[in-house]
Design an enzyme around this catalytic site. Structure first.
Site, PDB file in Angstrom:
ATOM      1  N   TRP A 188       0.480  -1.417   0.133  1.00  0.00           N
ATOM      2  CA  TRP A 188      -0.152  -0.019  -0.074  1.00  0.00           C
ATOM      3  C   TRP A 188       0.996   1.222   0.112  1.00  0.00           C
ATOM      4  O   TRP A 188       0.518   2.357  -0.467  1.00  0.00           O
ATOM      5  CB  TRP A 188      -1.246  -0.106   0.924  1.00  0.00           C
ATOM      6  CG  TRP A 188      -0.037   0.333   2.540  1.00  0.00           C
ATOM      7  CD1 TRP A 188       0.942  -0.344   2.639  1.00  0.00           C
ATOM      8  CD2 TRP A 188      -0.352   1.284   3.832  1.00  0.00           C
ATOM      9  NE1 TRP A 188       1.412  -0.063   4.143  1.00  0.00           N
ATOM     10  CE2 TRP A 188      -0.110   0.985   4.536  1.00  0.00           C
ATOM     11  CE3 TRP A 188      -1.622   2.122   3.760  1.00  0.00           C
ATOM     12  CZ2 TRP A 188       0.394   1.949   5.735  1.00  0.00           C
ATOM     13  CZ3 TRP A 188      -1.534   3.120   4.652  1.00  0.00           C
ATOM     14  CH2 TRP A 188      -0.928   2.910   5.607  1.00  0.00           C
ATOM     15  N   ASP A 189       2.006   0.868   0.544  1.00  0.00           N
ATOM     16  CA  ASP A 189       3.050   2.298   0.337  1.00  0.00           C
ATOM     17  C   ASP A 189       3.314   3.465  -1.137  1.00  0.00           C
ATOM     18  O   ASP A 189       2.528   4.496  -1.298  1.00  0.00           O
ATOM     19  CB  ASP A 189       4.473   1.832   0.449  1.00  0.00           C
ATOM     20  CG  ASP A 189       4.528   0.882   1.473  1.00  0.00           C
ATOM     21  OD1 ASP A 189       4.019   0.145   2.314  1.00  0.00           O
ATOM     22  OD2 ASP A 189       5.849   0.513   1.977  1.00  0.00           O
TER      23      ASP A 189
ATOM     24  N   GLU B  91       0.890  -2.526  12.440  1.00  0.00           N
ATOM     25  CA  GLU B  91      -0.219  -4.014  12.714  1.00  0.00           C
ATOM     26  C   GLU B  91       0.967  -3.846  14.411  1.00  0.00           C
ATOM     27  O   GLU B  91       0.663  -5.689  13.991  1.00  0.00           O
ATOM     28  CB  GLU B  91       1.978  -4.034  11.422  1.00  0.00           C
ATOM     29  CG  GLU B  91       1.110  -3.985  10.032  1.00  0.00           C
ATOM     30  CD  GLU B  91       2.331  -4.234   9.325  1.00  0.00           C
ATOM     31  OE1 GLU B  91       3.404  -4.321   9.808  1.00  0.00           O
ATOM     32  OE2 GLU B  91       2.324  -3.888   8.449  1.00  0.00           O
TER      33      GLU B  91
ATOM     34  N   LYS C 153       2.367   0.392  16.348  1.00  0.00           N
ATOM     35  CA  LYS C 153       4.019   0.388  14.917  1.00  0.00           C
ATOM     36  C   LYS C 153       4.437   1.449  13.977  1.00  0.00           C
ATOM     37  O   LYS C 153       4.837   2.404  14.058  1.00  0.00           O
ATOM     38  CB  LYS C 153       3.883  -0.773  13.806  1.00  0.00           C
ATOM     39  CG  LYS C 153       4.763  -1.199  13.260  1.00  0.00           C
ATOM     40  CD  LYS C 153       4.764  -2.519  12.394  1.00  0.00           C
ATOM     41  CE  LYS C 153       6.462  -1.995  11.413  1.00  0.00           C
ATOM     42  NZ  LYS C 153       5.851  -3.176  10.172  1.00  0.00           N
ATOM     43  N   GLN C 154       2.678   1.937  14.070  1.00  0.00           N
ATOM     44  CA  GLN C 154       2.768   3.824  12.987  1.00  0.00           C
ATOM     45  C   GLN C 154       1.700   4.188  13.516  1.00  0.00           C
ATOM     46  O   GLN C 154       0.813   3.682  14.388  1.00  0.00           O
ATOM     47  CB  GLN C 154       3.373   2.843  11.615  1.00  0.00           C
ATOM     48  CG  GLN C 154       1.866   1.692  10.680  1.00  0.00           C
ATOM     49  CD  GLN C 154       2.446   1.348   9.881  1.00  0.00           C
ATOM     50  OE1 GLN C 154       3.527   0.770  10.114  1.00  0.00           O
ATOM     51  NE2 GLN C 154       2.433   2.107   8.774  1.00  0.00           N
TER      52      GLN C 154
END
Length: 825
Positions: free
Chosen positions: A382-383, A511, A623-624
């Protein structure tokens, strides 16, 4: 002028390269960080990539030459299999290496690791895309030898690389040998077999899988005294590849050549009776062609045509076309940061990486590491849509269109994948090369259904910015319809006081929190996806009836579907905790215990390498950015107060273990007033590879972070937003910056936007101009006129960083706080 904070300065100080606005320069040879420099000095064009390995081809961290999409397949071995698990892995192949040019003087090999170097410089010039190296070598017998080399992967010619290698003996005659090779490394020194040095490196899911079988099966080899050719077929995937090289030697001195071709090696060895003061020049022109199954002999014909064309017109033409291509790229894409030379150099290096990863990808996706390393196995994520496509859409929209068309070409595979998961519509793979799901861990892979909405978001963003309705009606609408069908089928209606639509059993961008109910990011993006699909279908029915009839015919679209999508979007469940005034990341997120990141030892980071997933999943720890990413992408649906509250809640819980996080946190921090924090996050993303901040730059460039760097500049500090197809600016120029200038291609015009401490200036470099909003005021931009809008304060100002406000939502029944803690390890 504002001075950098200590944290900011530490990031900048970790960059060991001298400051140059257009070049990355290495002024001394070092063998202790070869992996990093092989990545940083790589050259690529989106189809072909060559790591910055030394021409001599000996000492290296990881030799690497990659062709986008050229991969091997292998059976995924699940310890406990289950229905619908991914079955076939895909890994990018390290193809035969044509970079190798070995030098011998007096039959002594040049080995930089032990060579006596009086001078040394290697530089990647981002104006012409050429990697240059020059050094003075004193041989073991005391002879001084000047060596110069160049390496270029062409942007103009997709299948072409050009190298030159010059040798000059300065003060003594000597026999010189130059061995130009194409080498297929099947000897355990690269990804094909596990090198002994890597056996103790430990588990890291970000690295590529190691092959346990011979990947490239030789099918042909040939050479004469000028040209050499090798051809291969992958053992399992059946993909084919041919590589051919022409070597031309120029010298005043007597010379001869020996040629050789075998299964894994083709080479020309030039032997020269070299005289002092005479320059020996080797020009090596290389072509790679690949296919999903065309026989290698046919690919060899394509290589020959490429090389013959270069031979007929000369390499000066290739150099000129390369410079012209990059001149055009920088005219449309450059970002200028006045008065910040370190930042300026790093910004241009990051933008150059985006060109190298995307420009000639044509028919393939954008690998997470581009073509600079084997990290993440060469997969597409998806980046691309969330972090890379905004840059392409607003600077080089043709390349954005190519990337979106690649997703469209995956649609049949996505339909099959949805069927495997008992869903209607289409589910795009979380990680892939050939369109099939390659993620073996469904909780942090396939469960990330949000990739459907991410792709749809990028597609709509592109169409709104370009008005490319031809692409939308012919192909793009199919993606919108099939992803909307997926959301409609995946979720369900529930009456519990309110009649809402819920989506359960999914994973958001974070994640560290998996398989949850009503993940906010997923629901917000699915809502966008459903509304966009309904709107496009309804518009086609009303305004483009012929295209609508064709759409109904090819997709079996029922008249009622668009209305159902719109109603579902209007009733999408969006979690909100009134008691503490924030949006929970999912319906049960606030019930989890809090991880005390501040007390977590640095040697236990990143968490994914030191704690079992089940341990991490039990905690409020990210995580993000997840909710914060939703605040950015769908910011029009959140109030300023909600954005501030959500940012202050989640920022202390976010580890930044993913390089995707910093740029998003920077953008939202700037918007809500944490300007110093926005700068810290920006610098950590800007220098993540140049300073090797995550200690894995050796695996390849973090392409998404490079794309996010542009977003942090344009969206964060430039305050650009594109909600609803309307372009607006509300800038947040960092303290101490003299100015920021970036370009935005909007409809038929390229706009130049300059943010100054007291004003925003905007003019149309091309096209008819545009109407935009600046700090709430409508501004009409016309060609030849600079529109200047005074700025008053550039938003709120908050100091420091948010504290652990999350604790306020975690109380026992008696009202006492539940304290955060670090799990045992």
């Amino acid at each position: 002028m504002r001075h950098r904070t200590a944290d900011e300065q530490r990031v900048v100080d970790r960059v060991r390269f001298p400051v140059d606005p257009w070049r990355l320069v290495e002024s001394e040879y070092r063998s202790d960080d070869l992996g990093v420099t092989e990545t940083l000095f790589a050259v690529a064009n989106g189809y072909l990539g060559m790591r910055g390995n030394l021409e001599e081809g000996r000492e290296s961290h990881a030799h690497g030459t990659f062709v986008n999409g050229f991969h091997e397949t292998w059976p995924i071995q699940h310890a406990e299999d289950a229905y619908g698990f991914a079955k076939v892995g895909q890994t990018i192949v390290n193809v035969p290496d044509a970079k190798v040019i070995r030098l011998y003087v007096d039959d002594e090999p040049l080995l930089l690791s032990v060579a006596d170097l009086a001078e040394y410089e290697r530089a990647l010039d981002m104006r012409d895309g050429v990697l240059r190296r020059a050094f003075l070598w004193r041989t073991p017998s005391g002879k001084r030898v000047r060596v110069r080399s160049e390496r270029m992967v062409s942007f103009a010619e997709r299948h072409l690389a050009v190298m030159t290698f010059e040798v000059t003996l300065l003060d003594h005659d000597a026999p010189v040998a130059i061995a130009s090779q194409i080498l297929n490394r099947q000897d355990g020194s690269d990804e094909y077999h596990v090198p002994a040095a890597s056996l103790g490196e430990g588990f890291d899911p970000r690295k590529a899988e190691q092959f346990t079988h011979r990947v490239l099966q030789p099918e042909l080899q040939w050479c004469d005294d000028v040209r050499m050719v090798l051809g291969y077929r992958c053992s399992n995937s059946g993909m084919t590849l041919a590589v051919a090289a022409d070597d031309v030697l120029e010298t005043e001195d007597p010379w001869d050549v020996r040629s050789q071709a075998e299964d894994d090696l083709a080479k020309h060895v030039f032997r020269v009776d070299a005289r002092a003061g005479h320059t020996i020049r080797l020009t090596k022109v290389v072509s790679y062609h690949s296919s999903r199954g065309v026989p290698p002999r046919e690919l060899v014909d394509r290589c020959r045509r490429t090389l013959d064309r270069v031979r007929s017109r000369g390499i000066d033409v290739e150099r000129r076309q390369q410079r012209e291509w990059l001149d055009e790229f920088w005219t449309a894409s450059d970002v200028e940061v006045a008065g910040n030379p370190e930042v300026q150099q790093a910004v241009r290096w990051n933008l150059f990486q985006l060109a190298q990863a995307t420009a000639r990808a044509e028919g393939s996706g954008v690998p997470a590491k581009g073509l600079t390393g084997s990290g993440y196995s060469g997969h597409y994520f998806w980046d691309t849509e969330v972090y890379v496509l905004p840059f392409l859409t607003y600077t080089n929209p043709r390349y954005a269109r190519n990337a979106l068309r690649f997703r469209y070409q995956m649609l049949d595979a996505a339909r099959r994948r949805a069927g495997e998961l008992s869903q209607k519509g289409a589910l795009f793979p979380w990680r892939t090369i050939n369109g099939e799901e390659a993620s073996a861990y469904y909780a942090a892979g396939t469960a990330q259904y949000h990739i459907d909405a991410d792709i749809s978001f990028a597609l709509v963003q592109y169409v709104r910015a370009t008005r490319d309705t031809e692409f939308l009606h012919r192909e793009g609408v199919d993606v919108l319809v099939e992803t909307a069908r997926l959301w409609q089928d995946l979720g369900f209606w529930r009456a519990n006081g309110d009649y809402d639509f819920h989506i359960h059993g999914v994973t958001g961008p974070d994640e560290y929190t998996t398989v949850v109910n009503d993940n906010l990011f997923t629901n917000v993006m699915a809502r966008f996806n459903l509304r966009a699909a309904a709107r496009v279908v309804d518009d086609m029915r009303a305004d483009h009836p012929e295209e609508y009839v064709r759409l109904v015919g090819r997709l079996g679209l029922a008249p009622h579907e668009s209305g159902e999508w719109a109603r579902t979007a209007d009733h999408m469940a969006i979690p909100y905790a009134k008691q503490i005034g924030i949006h929970p990341q999912d319906s049960h997120f606030l019930e989890r215990e809090i991880w005390d990141l501040a007390a977590t030892p640095p040697d236990k980071r990143p968490l994914l390498l030191h704690y079992h997933p089940l341990v991490i999943y039990r905690y409020q720890v990210l995580k993000q950015a997840d909710v914060v990413l939703a605040l950015f992408l769908q910011g029009q649906h959140f109030t300023a107060e909600e954005k501030l509250a959500d940012f202050e809640y989640y920022d202390p819980l976010t580890t930044g273990d993913s390089t995707l996080s910093g740029v998003v946190q920077s953008i939202v921090a700037a918007e809500v007033g944490y300007h110093e924090l926005a700068m810290e996050y920006f610098l950590s993303s800007l220098f993540v590879d140049l300073a090797n901040l995550h200690a894995n730059a050796s695996d390849g460039v973090h392409v998404a972070s490079a794309g996010g760097t542009w977003s942090a500049l344009a969206y964060g500090f430039g305050g650009m937003r594109d909600h609803g197809g309307e372009l607006s600016f509300d800038p947040r120029l960092p303290d101490g910056w003299e100015g920021l200038t970036f370009r935005v291609t909007w409809r038929s015009s390229r706009l130049r936007v300059t943010v100054l401490p007291d004003a925003l200036e905007i003019d149309a470099e091309t096209g008819d101009g545009a109407t935009v909003t600046v700090c709430g005021a409508t501004v009409t931009v016309t060609p030849g006129t600079v529109s200047r809008v005074p700025l008053d304060g550039q938003g709120p100002r908050r100091s420091g960083r948010p504290g652990l406000r999350a604790l306020s939502g975690n109380r026992r029944d008696d009202g006492t706080l539940i304290t955060a803690r670090v799990p045992h390890s």
